[in-house]
Design an enzyme around this catalytic site. Sequence first.
Site, PDB file in Angstrom:
ATOM      1  N   HIS A  22      -5.287   8.715  11.066  1.00 25.82           N
ATOM      2  CA  HIS A  22      -5.902   7.452  10.634  1.00 25.82           C
ATOM      3  C   HIS A  22      -5.822   6.350  11.678  1.00 25.82           C
ATOM      4  O   HIS A  22      -5.996   5.180  11.358  1.00 25.82           O
ATOM      5  CB  HIS A  22      -5.267   6.998   9.310  1.00 25.82           C
ATOM      6  CG  HIS A  22      -5.562   7.932   8.172  1.00 25.82           C
ATOM      7  ND1 HIS A  22      -4.869   7.934   6.983  1.00 25.82           N
ATOM      8  CD2 HIS A  22      -6.495   8.911   8.050  1.00 25.82           C
ATOM      9  CE1 HIS A  22      -5.357   8.871   6.184  1.00 25.82           C
ATOM     10  NE2 HIS A  22      -6.334   9.484   6.812  1.00 25.82           N
ATOM     11  N   CYS A  48     -13.020  -1.875  21.282  1.00 20.77           N
ATOM     12  CA  CYS A  48     -14.041  -2.881  21.550  1.00 20.77           C
ATOM     13  C   CYS A  48     -15.362  -2.478  20.890  1.00 20.77           C
ATOM     14  O   CYS A  48     -15.811  -1.341  21.021  1.00 20.77           O
ATOM     15  CB  CYS A  48     -14.245  -3.031  23.059  1.00 20.77           C
ATOM     16  SG  CYS A  48     -15.579  -4.169  23.460  1.00 20.77           S
ATOM     17  N   GLU A  82       8.154  13.163  -5.724  1.00 16.53           N
ATOM     18  CA  GLU A  82       7.686  13.731  -6.990  1.00 16.53           C
ATOM     19  C   GLU A  82       6.686  14.850  -6.699  1.00 16.53           C
ATOM     20  O   GLU A  82       6.167  14.944  -5.587  1.00 16.53           O
ATOM     21  CB  GLU A  82       7.037  12.659  -7.861  1.00 16.53           C
ATOM     22  CG  GLU A  82       5.934  11.907  -7.158  1.00 16.53           C
ATOM     23  CD  GLU A  82       5.422  10.717  -7.973  1.00 16.53           C
ATOM     24  OE1 GLU A  82       4.273  10.310  -7.723  1.00 16.53           O
ATOM     25  OE2 GLU A  82       6.162  10.224  -8.839  1.00 16.53           O
TER      26      GLU A  82
HETATM   27 ZN   LIG Z   1     -15.255  -4.092  25.770  1.00 13.82          ZN
END
Ligand SMILES: [Zn+2]
Length: 271
Positions: free
Chosen positions: A124, A132, A240
Site C-alpha cells: 500500500h 510528483c 481473533e
Molecule cells: Zn516533478
Amino acid sequence: MNTTSRERFQSTLARSKKIAVLTGAGVSAESGIPTFRGAGGLWRRYEATSLASPEAWQRDPGLVWEFYNHRRERALGCSPNPAHRALVRLEDRFRDAGGAFTLITQNIDGLHERAGSRNVVRLHGSLWQVRCLSCARVTENREVPITPAFAGSGSPDPEAGDRRFTAAELPRCPCGGVLRPHVVWFGEPLDAGDIAAATAAVEGCDLLIVVGTSAVVYPAAGFVPMAKRQGARIAEVNVEPSAVTGLCDFVFTGSAGEILPSLLDVAPARA
Ligand SMILES: [Zn+2]
C-alpha cells in the site's frame, strides 16, 4: 485439521527454506499507530478512510495533506515493537542459512524498515515517500511537517477547524509539480511490480505466516489460498479468528508482540 501446536509449527519453520510473511494493521497498532478502521476511525469529523481517496484529493488536496501530515507525525513518535523485531531476527537467521525471506506488508508506516527488515514489499505504499503529479517521480521524504505551511496543522480534534491551504502551500517537486503521498488510496490500483513481487514470494514459499491482518482485502486475501494451492504450510497470528483461519495449518491467537518473539526463535536447518 487446524492445530495450535507450537512445537509442530517450530519444526516446520526450522525445515522451511522459503518464507513469506504477510503483515497488517494489527502489528502497527501494537506500536500505537492508529488504524483508522471501525469505531474511533475518525480524523476530525471525517471517516479517515474517506480521506484516503482520489475523490478527497480532488476536493481538497490541502485537507488530505493535513491528514497525512498528522499520520507522519504520529508514526514518527511510534517505535517498532517486539513483533517487528522478531521478524527482523527471523529474516537475518534465514538469510544467513541461505534461505529466502520476503515480508509483504499492508502497513505504510515504515516501522518494519525502521526495525531493520530488508526484503519488504509494501503493498500500500509508504507514508515516507511522495510522488510528483507532473513528472511522476517517487522520492523519499521524511520532512515533518511536510512543508513549513503545515507546521502545527493536522490536529485530529473534531473541534479543530479545517484550514484552507492554497495551491502555493502544497508540497512541491523540484520540477514545480504538486506532490501527493505515495500511498495506495481506496479505489486505486496497487503497483503492478509490488503485486508481482508479492505473488512470486507467496507462490515460491514453503511457509506463509500471516500476522495482524484479517486478510479480507485483495490482493492479500488471495495470498493464503495461493500458498495453499502450492502446498505451503500456513500459520496465522491474530487477536481473533479471521477470514483465512480455516485454511491455516497453525493458528496462534493473541497479540503479535507477545507471541512472535518466542514462537519464531528457532534455528533454521542449514541449506
Ligand atoms: Zn516533478
